[in-house]
Motif scaffolding. Sequence first.
Motif, PDB file in Angstrom:
ATOM      1  N   ASP A 192      30.745 -18.730 -23.446  1.00 55.86           N
ATOM      2  CA  ASP A 192      29.809 -18.215 -21.969  1.00 55.86           C
ATOM      3  C   ASP A 192      29.022 -18.357 -21.252  1.00 55.86           C
ATOM      4  O   ASP A 192      28.492 -17.343 -20.900  1.00 55.86           O
ATOM      5  CB  ASP A 192      29.868 -16.843 -22.567  1.00 55.86           C
ATOM      6  CG  ASP A 192      31.036 -15.504 -23.318  1.00 55.86           C
ATOM      7  OD1 ASP A 192      32.093 -15.598 -21.871  1.00 55.86           O
ATOM      8  OD2 ASP A 192      31.159 -14.801 -23.504  1.00 55.86           O
ATOM      9  N   GLY A 193      28.550 -19.273 -22.204  1.00 50.85           N
ATOM     10  CA  GLY A 193      27.069 -20.563 -21.166  1.00 50.85           C
ATOM     11  C   GLY A 193      27.806 -21.409 -20.638  1.00 50.85           C
ATOM     12  O   GLY A 193      28.714 -22.028 -20.906  1.00 50.85           O
ATOM     13  N   GLU A 194      27.727 -22.148 -19.194  1.00 53.78           N
ATOM     14  CA  GLU A 194      28.025 -22.968 -18.520  1.00 53.78           C
ATOM     15  C   GLU A 194      26.349 -23.629 -18.175  1.00 53.78           C
ATOM     16  O   GLU A 194      25.214 -22.777 -18.228  1.00 53.78           O
ATOM     17  CB  GLU A 194      28.058 -22.658 -16.779  1.00 53.78           C
ATOM     18  CG  GLU A 194      28.065 -21.671 -16.799  1.00 53.78           C
ATOM     19  CD  GLU A 194      29.374 -20.914 -15.375  1.00 53.78           C
ATOM     20  OE1 GLU A 194      30.312 -21.494 -15.454  1.00 53.78           O
ATOM     21  OE2 GLU A 194      29.206 -20.145 -14.596  1.00 53.78           O
ATOM     22  N   GLN A 199      23.649 -21.951 -15.242  1.00 53.66           N
ATOM     23  CA  GLN A 199      22.461 -21.167 -15.368  1.00 53.66           C
ATOM     24  C   GLN A 199      20.856 -21.216 -16.023  1.00 53.66           C
ATOM     25  O   GLN A 199      20.100 -21.008 -16.311  1.00 53.66           O
ATOM     26  CB  GLN A 199      23.399 -19.859 -17.403  1.00 53.66           C
ATOM     27  CG  GLN A 199      24.923 -19.335 -16.595  1.00 53.66           C
ATOM     28  CD  GLN A 199      25.216 -18.636 -17.748  1.00 53.66           C
ATOM     29  OE1 GLN A 199      25.143 -19.488 -19.389  1.00 53.66           O
ATOM     30  NE2 GLN A 199      26.754 -18.270 -17.273  1.00 53.66           N
ATOM     31  N   GLY A 234      18.046 -20.630 -24.783  1.00 52.34           N
ATOM     32  CA  GLY A 234      19.274 -20.678 -23.698  1.00 52.34           C
ATOM     33  C   GLY A 234      20.591 -21.503 -23.776  1.00 52.34           C
ATOM     34  O   GLY A 234      20.922 -21.616 -22.611  1.00 52.34           O
ATOM     35  N   GLY A 247      30.725 -25.954 -19.749  1.00 51.42           N
ATOM     36  CA  GLY A 247      30.402 -24.486 -20.360  1.00 51.42           C
ATOM     37  C   GLY A 247      30.897 -24.535 -21.986  1.00 51.42           C
ATOM     38  O   GLY A 247      32.146 -24.960 -22.394  1.00 51.42           O
ATOM     39  N   PHE A 304      24.421 -22.779 -26.028  1.00 50.13           N
ATOM     40  CA  PHE A 304      26.435 -22.388 -26.003  1.00 50.13           C
ATOM     41  C   PHE A 304      26.322 -24.394 -25.377  1.00 50.13           C
ATOM     42  O   PHE A 304      27.901 -24.049 -26.132  1.00 50.13           O
ATOM     43  CB  PHE A 304      25.979 -22.460 -24.615  1.00 50.13           C
ATOM     44  CG  PHE A 304      25.932 -22.927 -23.233  1.00 50.13           C
ATOM     45  CD1 PHE A 304      26.838 -23.930 -23.032  1.00 50.13           C
ATOM     46  CD2 PHE A 304      24.525 -22.081 -22.518  1.00 50.13           C
ATOM     47  CE1 PHE A 304      26.542 -24.701 -21.685  1.00 50.13           C
ATOM     48  CE2 PHE A 304      24.073 -23.318 -22.173  1.00 50.13           C
ATOM     49  CZ  PHE A 304      25.519 -24.064 -21.337  1.00 50.13           C
TER      50      PHE A 304
END
Length: 287
Positions: A129-131, A134, A106, A126, A109
Amino acid sequence: MIELFDEPMCDHTTFRVGGKAKRFLVPESADDIIDAVKELEEKKEEYIVIGNGSNLLVSDEGFDGTVILISDKMNKITVEGNSIYAEAGAMLSAVARVAKENSLSGFEFASGIPGTVGGAIFMNAGAYDGEMKQVVNYVDVIENGILKKMTCDEMDFGYRHSIVMEKSMIVVGTCIDLVHGDEDAIKDKMKDLNKRRVEKQPLEYPSAGSTFKRPEGYFAGKLIQDSGLAGYSVGGAMVSPKHCGFVVNYNNATAKDIYRLIEDVTRIVYEKYSVKLEPEVRLIGVF
């Protein structure tokens, strides 16, 4: 606490530019930060808090105040079950490595983002597509001289935004929640993201990563490229032909070179497309 004077900020930013900070403090604990801020606020002296300097442009005249650097003196990382607690000075790459070693997925990113946990929380960093929002469970911050815990919802995370930007808060550490995964699969994903980063980003030159925020409905890099600005330069600063969203220090640029280039790009893109680009980098000092 380490205390320095007339410290060159070019040594503490990934752009590798910037004049001297009048005073430079390196705390080793939350108590050090609380004591330093209390003293500075009592004296009404200006101060800023930085991490790896990967999102900063410091002026050539430097900063006529105090810089508080939260880095490797506050970089402990601990694992409990599916959660990782990281102090604000821990590098994101180190947290990603610990996650991989503990088969926690997880956070892949963030493995290539060249910043600290504190800086990442500050701007909800981020990539791919991850930041941060999340994965964050809670964040420990100092506000008004008091150490307090903020939930993810209370952090008001948005695109390159957190409540820390609006209030006098300093990030001390964060707890992130991940999920159990396969270590080899996590490793492969990190390797793939790193390969994509190397192929698409101008990592051979000093930069602050993506120079501009993503305008709603557009991509900054494409707007800049379509404006014919690939390779456009001011002094030693250049719009990277490899990725037009990056302004790079390709030939001993000054902060003024970089700032003028950012201004030129903003103006030209607006003239062509009526889209106002906003810098993602923080400007420190007088420009």
